[in-house]
Design a protein around this motif. Structure first.
Motif, PDB file in Angstrom:
ATOM      1  N   PRO A 291       0.964  -1.279  -0.033  1.00 36.24           N
ATOM      2  CA  PRO A 291      -0.061  -0.250  -0.068  1.00 36.24           C
ATOM      3  C   PRO A 291       0.507   1.253   0.185  1.00 36.24           C
ATOM      4  O   PRO A 291       0.397   2.341  -0.517  1.00 36.24           O
ATOM      5  N   GLU A 294       1.601   2.245  -3.524  1.00 31.77           N
ATOM      6  CA  GLU A 294       0.480   2.859  -4.070  1.00 31.77           C
ATOM      7  C   GLU A 294       0.200   4.367  -3.753  1.00 31.77           C
ATOM      8  O   GLU A 294      -0.203   5.227  -4.428  1.00 31.77           O
ATOM      9  N   GLU A 295       0.593   4.635  -2.416  1.00 30.46           N
ATOM     10  CA  GLU A 295       0.413   5.978  -2.200  1.00 30.46           C
ATOM     11  C   GLU A 295       1.560   6.890  -2.593  1.00 30.46           C
ATOM     12  O   GLU A 295       1.402   8.068  -2.912  1.00 30.46           O
ATOM     13  N   ARG A 298       0.406   7.828  -5.925  1.00 27.90           N
ATOM     14  CA  ARG A 298      -0.746   8.936  -5.899  1.00 27.90           C
ATOM     15  C   ARG A 298      -0.169  10.238  -5.603  1.00 27.90           C
ATOM     16  O   ARG A 298      -0.340  11.067  -6.274  1.00 27.90           O
ATOM     17  N   ASN A 354      -7.055   2.289  -2.057  1.00 29.94           N
ATOM     18  CA  ASN A 354      -6.234   3.498  -2.875  1.00 29.94           C
ATOM     19  C   ASN A 354      -6.829   3.421  -4.228  1.00 29.94           C
ATOM     20  O   ASN A 354      -6.149   2.765  -5.112  1.00 29.94           O
ATOM     21  N   GLN A 356      -5.972   5.278  -6.377  1.00 29.01           N
ATOM     22  CA  GLN A 356      -5.307   6.273  -7.470  1.00 29.01           C
ATOM     23  C   GLN A 356      -5.205   5.961  -8.821  1.00 29.01           C
ATOM     24  O   GLN A 356      -5.301   4.843  -9.390  1.00 29.01           O
ATOM     25  N   GLN A 369       2.631  -0.503 -16.138  1.00 31.21           N
ATOM     26  CA  GLN A 369       2.380  -0.262 -14.488  1.00 31.21           C
ATOM     27  C   GLN A 369       2.913  -1.460 -13.456  1.00 31.21           C
ATOM     28  O   GLN A 369       3.102  -1.409 -12.394  1.00 31.21           O
ATOM     29  N   ARG A 373       5.257  -1.259 -10.633  1.00 27.34           N
ATOM     30  CA  ARG A 373       5.046  -1.698  -9.184  1.00 27.34           C
ATOM     31  C   ARG A 373       6.272  -2.308  -8.460  1.00 27.34           C
ATOM     32  O   ARG A 373       6.690  -2.410  -7.481  1.00 27.34           O
TER      33      ARG A 373
END
Length: 421
Positions: A291, A294-295, A298, A354, A356, A369, A373
């Protein structure tokens, strides 16, 4: 700020060089006029799309809102220069999958889609880990601090994607320079000197010369498994890719394929360091890395906007978008939408749901993507495991671009983790 001043700022490159100003402008628009008709001086008018739901809605209607004829905002003068530079190519400086729609887009995206699916990325884990480990080792060798963005972040995804294309390491620095010049043509320190008023033409021409030669070399030899060879030898409708399309494929891999990740790495680290206790929390709870990444995406939102052109009249947020009008999808604004993200300005490692959209949405969602990641997770896992503390060592600066970018400098100091016996 008056309407003209606001509109000029929305179309400018300077807005994103100041995160505080950028957030203030978009916060105001989301609150007062989330679908804002924007008429900047010396610039074609457009609708500024600033809410998450509206970016999603546009993405759902790829038949209505198309990528051609342009994907980024351009001034009237830039459009005039580009028209002069592209007489021989029917107005196109580059024609990659992000510039295509419909069948063309599906076919060209499909050429390498399997290469970037999770199963394929899993086979790259050892390569990704090797690159992450090498660069963290390099980072730990700096005794007086370093510029994380320029000395570490820009090289990590670049080496990964260039390795997939089998481009010699001796040429990576040259291609990095071209990428920065192409994606930040208005930044005072990154743009190519002596090309003021010439847009991206000179840089694109040099990119095409380099990759045109690479294409010729690959086509002259039997196909191998690297990405450059795959593109050189592939066919659509029984025909090999045209020169414009094949070279553009190389260009988009070499630019978007690494610049978005390096921007996200630097921004991710910056906001991690800006959040008290976040480093310790992440070291103590490695499961939060998923997570957390992911933040980071964003907060970074490295693609600042894309332009879409309406093919027919369409109602959006109760307003009539007319055929032929442009909409600018401001992803950074959408990723801080108060209707979607609780306390959006708070960098939360444990943000559960999330939503985003830093990778875009719909048929044009970023092809790479999964690689981005995996690369981010591997790097930050390595970095946090081998350091005891990381701190800012000066004032970071941001690139002046409304296209793709983020931090321009990120001075840090690193305290290595104690050696274990």
């Amino acid at each position: 700020m008056g309407i003209i001043g606001l509109d000029n700022l929305l179309a400018s490159h300077t807005l994103f060089a100041s995160p505080e100003s950028m957030h203030a402008v978009f916060r105001q628009l989301r609150r007062e006029d989330p679908l804002h008709w924007t008429a900047p001086e010396g610039h074609p008018p457009f609708w500024a799309v600033t809410r998450h739901a509206d970016v999603i809605e546009v993405g759902k209607h790829a038949d209505v809102f198309v990528a051609e004829p342009k994907t980024f905002l351009l001034t009237n003068e830039e459009l005039r220069v580009r028209e002069e530079q592209t007489v021989a190519t029917n107005g196109k400086l580059i024609r990659s999958m992000i510039h295509m729609d419909g069948t063309d887009h599906r076919q060209y995206r499909g050429l390498t889609q399997a290469y970037f699916m999770p199963a394929s990325i899993k086979r790259l884990e050892s390569t990704i880990q090797e690159r992450a480990s090498a660069l963290v080792s390099q980072l730990l060798e700096f005794e007086g601090g370093c510029d994380f963005y320029n000395e570490i972040a820009v090289w990590y995804p670049l080496k990964i994607i260039m390795g997939l294309m089998n481009v010699p390491e001796s040429e990576h620095a040259y291609l990095l320079k071209l990428t920065q010049e192409l994606l930040a043509p208005n930044d005072p320190t990154l743009r190519r000197a002596g090309t003021e008023g010439q847009g991206k033409g000179p840089v694109a021409k040099e990119y095409f010369a380099y990759f045109g030669k690479l294409l010729e070399e690959r086509r002259a030899t039997p196909q191998t498994e690297d990405l450059a060879s795959l593109i050189a030898h592939t066919h659509i409708d029984g025909q090999p890719l045209g020169l414009m399309e094949a070279v553009s494929y190389y260009v988009i891999l070499a630019t978007a394929g690494h610049d978005t990740t390096s921007s996200s790495m630097a921004s991710g680290l910056y906001y991690l360091l800006q959040t008290p206790g976040a480093q310790a929390q992440l070291r103590a709870n490695p499961q939060l890395l998923v997570p957390a990444v992911e933040e980071m995406f964003r907060f970074a939102s490295p693609v600042k906007h894309f332009v879409r052109t309406a093919t027919r009249d369409f109602e959006l947020r109760g307003k009539a978008v007319r055929a032929g009008q442009e909409v600018a999808l401001f992803y950074h604004s959408a990723n801080f939408d108060e209707d979607v993200f609780e306390d959006p300005m708070h960098f939360r490692l444990d943000r559960g749901k999330n939503r985003q959209i830093a990778f875009g949405f719909g048929v044009h969602a970023c092809l790479g993507q999964n690689l981005a990641r995996a690369s981010m997770r591997a790097f930050f896992a390595e970095l946090l495991a081998r350091t005891e503390d990381i701190s800012l060592d000066g004032t970071p600066t941001f690139i002046s671009t409304n296209q793709v970018g983020g931090l321009k400098t990120l001075p840090i100091r690193v305290k290595p983790a104690p050696l274990t016996v």
